[in-house]
Design a protein around this motif. Structure first.
Motif, mmCIF file in Angstrom:
data_model
loop_
_atom_site.group_PDB
_atom_site.id
_atom_site.type_symbol
_atom_site.label_atom_id
_atom_site.label_comp_id
_atom_site.label_asym_id
_atom_site.label_seq_id
_atom_site.Cartn_x
_atom_site.Cartn_y
_atom_site.Cartn_z
ATOM 1 N N LYS A 65 2.562 1.652 -3.192
ATOM 2 C CA LYS A 65 1.637 2.162 -4.219
ATOM 3 C C LYS A 65 1.436 3.652 -4.059
ATOM 4 O O LYS A 65 1.405 4.414 -5.068
ATOM 5 N N GLU A 66 1.329 4.105 -2.797
ATOM 6 C CA GLU A 66 1.162 5.543 -2.555
ATOM 7 C C GLU A 66 2.410 6.299 -3.004
ATOM 8 O O GLU A 66 2.318 7.409 -3.608
ATOM 9 N N ARG B 209 0.845 -1.224 0.000
ATOM 10 C CA ARG B 209 0.000 0.000 0.000
ATOM 11 C C ARG B 209 0.867 1.256 0.000
ATOM 12 O O ARG B 209 0.640 2.195 -0.785
ATOM 13 N N ILE C 241 2.447 6.626 -6.673
ATOM 14 C CA ILE C 241 1.532 7.689 -7.136
ATOM 15 C C ILE C 241 2.184 9.041 -6.953
ATOM 16 O O ILE C 241 2.147 9.932 -7.832
ATOM 17 N N LYS C 242 2.797 9.153 -5.743
ATOM 18 C CA LYS C 242 3.476 10.436 -5.485
ATOM 19 C C LYS C 242 4.638 10.652 -6.444
ATOM 20 O O LYS C 242 4.883 11.774 -6.918
#
Length: 352
Positions: free
Chosen positions: A330-331, A327, A334-335
Motif C-alpha cells: 500500500k505504501e 502494508r 501511494i509512492k
C-alpha cells in the motif's frame, strides 16, 4: 354251666319268632325276665331255644333270674371245654360283636376296618379229618373292605377270656382257608361281679352289655391266629405286581427317553457352545486387530495434530507477513501514485 344272655323263641304255634328283615329275633335275658314279671301270659306262650345256626342243633333254654339262660336238657353243640363259654363276659362279648356292622380291629400295630353283612353264631364246622368245631362267630363281609378278598369274604371270631384257640383248631381252620381273629376280653373289660364271684342279676348283665357295646363300637383288640389267603387274593396280588412291573418298565423307558433327550440337548448345547467359542475367538482376534489399527490411527492422529499445529503457526506467521506485505504494498502504491503525478523535473530532483 353254659351262660347265654340271649336266645331264640317259639310262639304257641311252635314257630320261631322273627324280627326285622325276617331274621330270627334275639330275646335278651333282661327282656325275658321283664316279660315274665309284667306279662306272665305272654311269657307262658314262649319257648326259648339256643341260637345255633343249624336248627337241628338248637336246644331248649330256661331264663335264670341271676341274669342268663341255661340249657334245659343236655347241650347239643359247643366245644369249648375250657370254660370260656360258661362266663357272662364271653357270652355278652359274642352278643355285642354279632350286632355290629362295622368293627375297627386293632391287631398289633395294624388297624383294620371291617364291614359285615351278618354273622353266624356257633355254627357247626366239620372237616374231612373228622374234627368238628363250633366257632363263636363267623362274620361275612358286606363289601370289599380290608381283608375281604384275602379271606374269601368271611372270618371266624373267637372270644378269648381265659383260653386261646388250640393249635390243632388253628391248623384245621388254616388248612380249610378259614381265618380266625381272637378277641381278648382283658380284665379291664370283664364282667366284674362275675370275676369277684358276687351276686348279680339281669340288670347288671344289661348294664355290662351296654358298657361292652360302647367299648366295642370304638375299637376291638384282637389277634389273627389263622391267616390264609384265597386263590382270588393271590391272583389279584399277582395282577397288581404285574401292573406294578409294567409301571416300572414304563418309567424306565421314560427315563431312558428322557436321558436320550437330555443327551441330545447336551450335544446341541455343546455344539452351540463350540460355535460361540469360535465366534468369540474370531471376535477376540478382530478386537486385537482393531486395537492395533486404532493404535496406529491414534499415532497418525497425533502426528497429523502436531503437523496441523505447525501449519497453524506457519499460517499465522504468513498472515502477519501478508498483512505486512499489504502494508508495504500500500505504501508503495501511494509512492507510485505520487511519482506518477510528478513532472520529469520533480522526479529528477527527488533522486537527489
Amino acid at each position: 354251666m353254659v351262660k347265654k344272655i340271649w336266645a331264640y323263641a317259639k310262639n304257641k304255634q311252635n314257630d320261631f319268632i322273627r324280627g326285622q328283615h325276617s331274621s330270627l329275633r334275639k330275646f335278651y335275658i333282661w327282656e325275658v325276665l321283664k316279660i315274665k314279671q309284667n306279662f306272665p301270659e305272654k311269657y307262658n306262650e314262649l319257648t326259648f331255644y339256643s341260637t345255633q345256626t343249624n336248627e337241628s342243633n338248637r336246644s331248649r333254654m330256661t331264663p335264670v333270674k341271676n341274669g342268663f339262660f341255661k340249657y334245659t336238657e343236655n347241650m347239643k353243640g359247643g366245644n369249648n371245654q375250657n370254660g370260656d363259654n360258661e362266663s357272662i363276659s364271653h357270652s355278652v362279648a359274642i352278643s355285642v360283636l354279632s350286632e355290629l356292622k362295622k368293627i375297627k380291629f386293632v391287631i398289633g400295630q395294624e388297624c383294620y376296618h371291617l364291614n359285615f353283612s351278618h354273622f353266624q353264631e356257633g355254627p357247626r364246622l366239620q372237616f374231612e379229618n373228622g374234627h368238628f368245631y363250633f366257632p363263636d362267630l363267623i362274620g361275612y363281609f358286606d363289601s370289599e373292605c380290608e381283608l375281604a378278598s384275602k379271606w374269601n369274604g368271611k372270618v371266624a371270631i373267637e372270644v378269648v377270656v381265659n383260653h386261646k384257640c388250640e393249635p390243632q383248631k388253628i391248623k384245621d381252620f388254616f388248612n380249610h382257608n378259614i381265618p380266625i381273629i381272637e378277641v381278648y376280653i382283658s380284665e379291664k373289660i370283664r364282667f366284674l361281679k362275675e370275676v369277684k364271684k358276687q351276686i348279680f342279676d339281669s340288670t347288671d348283665v344289661e348294664n355290662y352289655n351296654q358298657f361292652l357295646t360302647k367299648t366295642f363300637t370304638e375299637l376291638v383288640y384282637g389277634r389273627i391266629v389263622s391267616d390264609p389267603s384265597s386263590d382270588l387274593y393271590y391272583q389279584k396280588q399277582l395282577d397288581l405286581k404285574e401292573e406294578e412291573l409294567k409301571s416300572y418298565i414304563k418309567q424306565i423307558q421314560l427315563c431312558k427317553q428322557e436321558k436320550n433327550d437330555i443327551s441330545d440337548k447336551y450335544k446341541k448345547i455343546e455344539e452351540d457352545l463350540n460355535f460361540q467359542k469360535q465366534n468369540f475367538l474370531c471376535s477376540e482376534n478382530k478386537l486385537e486387530e482393531s486395537s492395533r489399527l486404532n493404535q496406529e490411527l491414534l499415532h497418525k492422529y497425533k502426528e497429523m495434530n502436531e503437523m496441523l499445529n505447525i501449519a497453524n503457526e506457519n499460517c499465522q506467521s504468513l498472515e502477519i507477513k501478508l498483512v505486512e506485505s499489504e502494508r508495504i504494498n500500500k505504501e508503495l502504491q501511494i509512492k507510485l501514485q505520487k511519482l506518477e503525478s510528478m513532472s520529469w523535473w520533480e522526479k529528477l530532483k527527488s533522486l537527489f
